[in-house]
Design an enzyme around this catalytic site. Sequence first.
Site, PDB file in Angstrom:
ATOM      1  N   SER A  15     -14.156   8.992  43.254  1.00  0.00           N
ATOM      2  CA  SER A  15     -14.685   7.957  44.108  1.00  0.00           C
ATOM      3  C   SER A  15     -14.733   6.573  43.115  1.00  0.00           C
ATOM      4  O   SER A  15     -14.417   5.346  43.620  1.00  0.00           O
ATOM      5  CB  SER A  15     -16.020   7.923  44.955  1.00  0.00           C
ATOM      6  OG  SER A  15     -16.943   7.943  44.262  1.00  0.00           O
ATOM      7  N   MET A  93     -15.908  15.527  33.019  1.00  0.00           N
ATOM      8  CA  MET A  93     -16.893  16.080  32.491  1.00  0.00           C
ATOM      9  C   MET A  93     -16.682  17.058  31.411  1.00  0.00           C
ATOM     10  O   MET A  93     -16.848  18.271  31.341  1.00  0.00           O
ATOM     11  CB  MET A  93     -17.498  17.173  33.807  1.00  0.00           C
ATOM     12  CG  MET A  93     -17.768  16.464  35.097  1.00  0.00           C
ATOM     13  SD  MET A  93     -19.139  15.162  34.434  1.00  0.00           S
ATOM     14  CE  MET A  93     -19.824  14.816  36.087  1.00  0.00           C
ATOM     15  N   LEU A  95     -16.856  16.777  26.546  1.00  0.00           N
ATOM     16  CA  LEU A  95     -17.167  16.026  25.515  1.00  0.00           C
ATOM     17  C   LEU A  95     -15.957  15.892  24.888  1.00  0.00           C
ATOM     18  O   LEU A  95     -14.827  16.650  25.061  1.00  0.00           O
ATOM     19  CB  LEU A  95     -18.023  16.871  24.609  1.00  0.00           C
ATOM     20  CG  LEU A  95     -19.628  16.846  24.914  1.00  0.00           C
ATOM     21  CD1 LEU A  95     -20.273  17.545  23.685  1.00  0.00           C
ATOM     22  CD2 LEU A  95     -20.089  15.243  24.702  1.00  0.00           C
ATOM     23  N   ILE A  96     -15.955  14.472  24.375  1.00  0.00           N
ATOM     24  CA  ILE A  96     -14.747  14.235  23.539  1.00  0.00           C
ATOM     25  C   ILE A  96     -14.775  14.321  22.095  1.00  0.00           C
ATOM     26  O   ILE A  96     -15.818  14.082  21.627  1.00  0.00           O
ATOM     27  CB  ILE A  96     -14.554  12.698  24.104  1.00  0.00           C
ATOM     28  CG1 ILE A  96     -13.708  12.674  25.545  1.00  0.00           C
ATOM     29  CG2 ILE A  96     -13.568  11.831  22.906  1.00  0.00           C
ATOM     30  CD1 ILE A  96     -13.461  11.340  26.181  1.00  0.00           C
ATOM     31  N   HIS A 112     -22.742   6.732  33.714  1.00  0.00           N
ATOM     32  CA  HIS A 112     -23.559   7.983  33.903  1.00  0.00           C
ATOM     33  C   HIS A 112     -24.599   7.429  35.091  1.00  0.00           C
ATOM     34  O   HIS A 112     -25.134   6.411  34.862  1.00  0.00           O
ATOM     35  CB  HIS A 112     -24.443   8.226  32.384  1.00  0.00           C
ATOM     36  CG  HIS A 112     -25.190   9.496  32.425  1.00  0.00           C
ATOM     37  ND1 HIS A 112     -24.726  10.671  32.412  1.00  0.00           N
ATOM     38  CD2 HIS A 112     -26.633   9.374  32.441  1.00  0.00           C
ATOM     39  CE1 HIS A 112     -25.680  11.456  32.453  1.00  0.00           C
ATOM     40  NE2 HIS A 112     -26.832  10.971  32.642  1.00  0.00           N
TER      41      HIS A 112
HETATM   42  C1  GAR Z   1     -20.455   9.581  39.043  1.00  0.00           C
HETATM   43  O1  GAR Z   1     -21.802   9.640  39.807  1.00  0.00           O
HETATM   44  C2  GAR Z   1     -20.504   9.458  37.501  1.00  0.00           C
HETATM   45  O2  GAR Z   1     -21.815   8.597  37.283  1.00  0.00           O
HETATM   46  C3  GAR Z   1     -20.927  10.790  37.055  1.00  0.00           C
HETATM   47  O3  GAR Z   1     -19.993  11.452  37.832  1.00  0.00           O
HETATM   48  C4  GAR Z   1     -19.751  11.046  38.876  1.00  0.00           C
HETATM   49  C5  GAR Z   1     -18.368  11.010  39.466  1.00  0.00           C
HETATM   50  O4  GAR Z   1     -18.019  10.542  40.898  1.00  0.00           O
HETATM   51  N1  GAR Z   1     -21.003  11.003  35.633  1.00  0.00           N
HETATM   52  C6  GAR Z   1     -21.481  12.031  35.128  1.00  0.00           C
HETATM   53  O5  GAR Z   1     -22.334  12.558  35.410  1.00  0.00           O
HETATM   54  C7  GAR Z   1     -21.039  11.820  33.510  1.00  0.00           C
HETATM   55  N2  GAR Z   1     -22.139  12.537  32.905  1.00  0.00           N
HETATM   56  P1  GAR Z   1     -16.663  10.351  41.143  1.00  0.00           P
HETATM   57  O6  GAR Z   1     -15.758  11.438  40.817  1.00  0.00           O
HETATM   58  O7  GAR Z   1     -16.865  10.235  42.762  1.00  0.00           O
HETATM   59  O8  GAR Z   1     -16.425   8.934  40.909  1.00  0.00           O
END
Ligand code: GAR
Length: 204
Positions: A15, A93, A95-96, A112
Amino acid sequence: MEWSRIAVFASGQGSNFTALVQAQQEGKLGGGSIELLVSDKPEAPVAQRAEAAGIPALLLRPKDFAGRELYEAAIVAELQRRNIGLIVLAGYMRLISSVLLEPYARRIINIHPSLLPAFAGKDAIGQALEYGVKLTGVTVHFVDGGMDTGPVIAQRSVEVKPGDTAESLAERIHQVEYGLYPEVVAALAAGRVELNGRITTIGE
Ligand code: GAR
């Protein structure tokens, strides 16, 4: 490498990817152009979003490679072929490693769903609820070798309300993400972000 040529990395729903694409379509990405989606989950919904938006996708399964370094080397080759200058992690998701970090030093950012350094790592929203904080939020930061430890570029707070569930809080956090991430990407694409040590400044 041009800052305005952007690759978005995502593993899930996508999203935020869509919010970035919409910002670009509305001329709100500082001249930035999303040239590529990179996903480690070829079956993830974000891949369909890229297809619908007409954005090329590099869909590679890490387990098809002999190691993380070789997986990332394949990504770097494609990024360089497309002259990508900015990597935007949006729910990526993994680590790089240094294979990506070295050629793209200070050119990789992440979003984040907490006010870092609180609640780094997985399930930041669940962590915040369990801890009982009254205020959480969203952080955009440069990526370094650690888990959510790089220099902060921007943060926005979100109140935790009585009776919030992981779903209701995630929904409000997402809405804030859709506003904040395109703003930061626009500033980077336009060359308006400076970094001194850990301190970042967004100029006019
Ligand atoms: C987002 O809320 C982002 O902040 C989080 O994953 C979600 C992805 O949503 N990221 C993390 O937790 C990174 N550690 P989306 O796929 O709908 O954009």
